[in-house]
Design a protein around this motif. Structure first.
Motif, PDB file in Angstrom:
ATOM      1  N   MET A 170      17.851  -0.637  48.033  1.00  0.00           N
ATOM      2  CA  MET A 170      16.855   0.034  48.893  1.00  0.00           C
ATOM      3  C   MET A 170      16.760  -0.745  50.199  1.00  0.00           C
ATOM      4  O   MET A 170      16.597  -1.965  50.178  1.00  0.00           O
ATOM      5  N   SER A 171      16.831  -0.039  51.332  1.00  0.00           N
ATOM      6  CA  SER A 171      16.783  -0.767  52.607  1.00  0.00           C
ATOM      7  C   SER A 171      15.337  -1.186  52.902  1.00  0.00           C
ATOM      8  O   SER A 171      14.395  -0.611  52.364  1.00  0.00           O
ATOM      9  N   GLY A 172      15.186  -2.211  53.740  1.00  0.00           N
ATOM     10  CA  GLY A 172      13.846  -2.692  54.088  1.00  0.00           C
ATOM     11  C   GLY A 172      13.470  -3.894  53.258  1.00  0.00           C
ATOM     12  O   GLY A 172      14.232  -4.342  52.393  1.00  0.00           O
ATOM     13  N   ARG A 173      12.262  -4.426  53.519  1.00  0.00           N
ATOM     14  CA  ARG A 173      11.824  -5.651  52.836  1.00  0.00           C
ATOM     15  C   ARG A 173      11.389  -5.368  51.410  1.00  0.00           C
ATOM     16  O   ARG A 173      10.613  -4.444  51.153  1.00  0.00           O
ATOM     17  N   GLY A 174      11.883  -6.220  50.480  1.00  0.00           N
ATOM     18  CA  GLY A 174      11.539  -6.044  49.076  1.00  0.00           C
ATOM     19  C   GLY A 174      10.043  -6.049  48.862  1.00  0.00           C
ATOM     20  O   GLY A 174       9.500  -5.230  48.110  1.00  0.00           O
ATOM     21  N   SER A 175       9.327  -6.957  49.551  1.00  0.00           N
ATOM     22  CA  SER A 175       7.886  -7.064  49.290  1.00  0.00           C
ATOM     23  C   SER A 175       7.146  -5.819  49.772  1.00  0.00           C
ATOM     24  O   SER A 175       6.104  -5.467  49.214  1.00  0.00           O
ATOM     25  N   ASP A 176       7.686  -5.121  50.788  1.00  0.00           N
ATOM     26  CA  ASP A 176       7.050  -3.856  51.217  1.00  0.00           C
ATOM     27  C   ASP A 176       7.196  -2.802  50.122  1.00  0.00           C
ATOM     28  O   ASP A 176       6.250  -2.066  49.818  1.00  0.00           O
ATOM     29  N   HIS A 177       8.381  -2.747  49.531  1.00  0.00           N
ATOM     30  CA  HIS A 177       8.586  -1.788  48.433  1.00  0.00           C
ATOM     31  C   HIS A 177       7.652  -2.103  47.267  1.00  0.00           C
ATOM     32  O   HIS A 177       7.080  -1.203  46.656  1.00  0.00           O
ATOM     33  N   LEU A 178       7.521  -3.403  46.980  1.00  0.00           N
ATOM     34  CA  LEU A 178       6.666  -3.812  45.858  1.00  0.00           C
ATOM     35  C   LEU A 178       5.217  -3.366  46.102  1.00  0.00           C
ATOM     36  O   LEU A 178       4.555  -2.831  45.204  1.00  0.00           O
ATOM     37  N   CYS A 179       4.732  -3.569  47.336  1.00  0.00           N
ATOM     38  CA  CYS A 179       3.348  -3.178  47.650  1.00  0.00           C
ATOM     39  C   CYS A 179       3.172  -1.670  47.543  1.00  0.00           C
ATOM     40  O   CYS A 179       2.159  -1.197  47.019  1.00  0.00           O
ATOM     41  N   ARG A 180       4.171  -0.927  47.998  1.00  0.00           N
ATOM     42  CA  ARG A 180       4.085   0.542  47.932  1.00  0.00           C
ATOM     43  C   ARG A 180       4.049   0.970  46.455  1.00  0.00           C
ATOM     44  O   ARG A 180       3.245   1.810  46.051  1.00  0.00           O
ATOM     45  N   PHE A 181       4.917   0.352  45.660  1.00  0.00           N
ATOM     46  CA  PHE A 181       4.971   0.644  44.229  1.00  0.00           C
ATOM     47  C   PHE A 181       3.605   0.343  43.590  1.00  0.00           C
ATOM     48  O   PHE A 181       3.055   1.145  42.840  1.00  0.00           O
ATOM     49  N   ALA A 182       3.062  -0.829  43.953  1.00  0.00           N
ATOM     50  CA  ALA A 182       1.785  -1.257  43.363  1.00  0.00           C
ATOM     51  C   ALA A 182       0.661  -0.284  43.746  1.00  0.00           C
ATOM     52  O   ALA A 182      -0.200   0.033  42.917  1.00  0.00           O
TER      53      ALA A 182
END
Ligand SMILES: Cc1cc2nc3c(=O)[nH]c(=O)nc-3n(C[C@H](O)[C@H](O)[C@H](O)COP(=O)(O)O)c2cc1C
Length: 325
Positions: free
Chosen positions: A150-162
């Motif tokens: 997935m492109s972009g910052r991992g921590s941004d994806h994690l926050c969106r998921f959360a």
């Protein structure tokens, strides 16, 4: 301003033992309970269709008086079916459920669940909502930071998921502090991708009223103590299996419990009747016990006895240790 709940105080899952296929079966859980009465234990991941269609007693059977606190991990991605599986689990007596959204195994991907679900947090959220509604039980989710593809910052994806799962009622998110790569084996996924504990600490800061547990390569009580400064819980996997006695002090250290700690010999004395009752399962149970003497002088002899499934040899070994030989 968001109301901050002090999740850490009295949070039972301060220490948990990770779900591990073929390892954290009910025999391992019996074993682990001789070492810690407080750590939250997880089942192996059970696939949703298996719960709906399979041999339920074999898949779900457990001893509440021995194994609790215990969480059933379910793998799946169809909200309606996950809800039905959750209801069955509640009827079976489970008191907490977990959804697997982090396992990168191809076996799991072919069922469209596990780590691939990080791409579709809305599906995970729907599953959580259905599971909660149909079971009435608390539902946690276990995931990774994000997918490497997935492109972009991992921590941004994690926050969106959360955000998605939190809104759906997930009160506890467990994060294996690595990204995952779908077409790699679970072992490559564990060993070739770097750990990023900070991303999990940051997640906790962003979601103060959701419990967050950190998982991944935690291999000392000092490390547990350090992580607990930043997150609510620490989930331990391979270390607990390889060196279970290293966890003997956790009830005292992290839960303030004063019950006596069993010695290695006392643990074996309690285990021998269990082995006698489960003679036909020795090939499954003995591997779970291999790590008891990790780093100790008797380790080699002990492991040879277990590898031979030699119950008499084990009793003699215990007698020798009791005599101080
Ligand atoms: C043998 C084995 C089986 C595993 N099975 C599962 C599983 O069923 N469900 C799951 O969410 N994770 C599973 N995992 C991943 C662990 O739960 C954990 O996230 C991973 O091992 C990292 O933690 P550790 O470094 O403390 O071992 C498994 C890991 C191992 C080694």
């Amino acid at each position: 301003m968001m109301h901050q709940i002090q999740v850490k105080n009295g949070f039972q899952d301060k220490i948990s033992i990770a779900p591990m296929l073929d390892w954290t079966d009910r025999h391992f859980r019996f074993w682990m309970r001789l070492i810690s009465q407080q750590a939250v234990l997880y089942t192996e991941m059970i696939a949703c269709p298996a719960i709906l269609l399979g041999d339920r007693e074999k898949l779900l059977g457990f001893s509440p008086s021995v194994e609790e606190p215990l969480v059933l991990q379910i793998g799946g991605s169809n909200p309606k079916l996950m809800g039905q599986a959750a209801r069955i689990a509640a009827e079976y007596g489970y008191r907490a459920l977990n959804m697997n959204a982090g396992c990168p195994s191809s076996r799991v991907q072919s069922g469209q669940f596990g780590a691939v679900l990080m791409k579709t947090p809305e599906i995970v959220a729907d599953c959580v909502a259905e599971m909660k509604a149909l079971s009435g039980l608390p539902v946690s989710v276990k995931t990774r930071i994000s997918l490497l593809e997935m492109s972009g910052r991992g921590s941004d994806h994690l926050c969106r998921f959360a955000e998605y799962v939190h809104k759906a009622g997930c009160a506890h998110l467990i994060v294996h502090a690595r990204q995952a790569r779908l077409n790699w084996s679970p072992k490559d996924n564990r060993t070739r991708l770097p750990l990023d504990y900070q991303a999990v600490y940051d997640l906790k800061k962003s979601f103060p009223d959701m419990a967050v547990s950190l998982n991944g390569n935690v291999c000392s009580l000092d490390a547990v103590r350090e992580h607990l400064k930043y997150v609510d819980g620490v989930m331990i996997g391979r270390w607990a299996y390889a060196n279970p006695y290293a966890l003997a002090e956790i009830d005292a250290l992290f839960y303030g419990k004063k019950h006596p700690i069993l010695s290695r010999v006392e643990i074996l004395q309690k285990m021998i009747p269990y082995l006698e009752q489960n003679q036909e399962r020795l090939s499954v149970i003995c591997p779970h016990m291999m790590g008891l003497f990790y780093g100790q002088p008797h380790a080699k002899n002990y492991k040879q006895i277990l590898a031979a499934h030699d119950l008499k040899g084990l009793k003699d070994f215990v007698a020798r240790l009791k005599n101080g030989d």
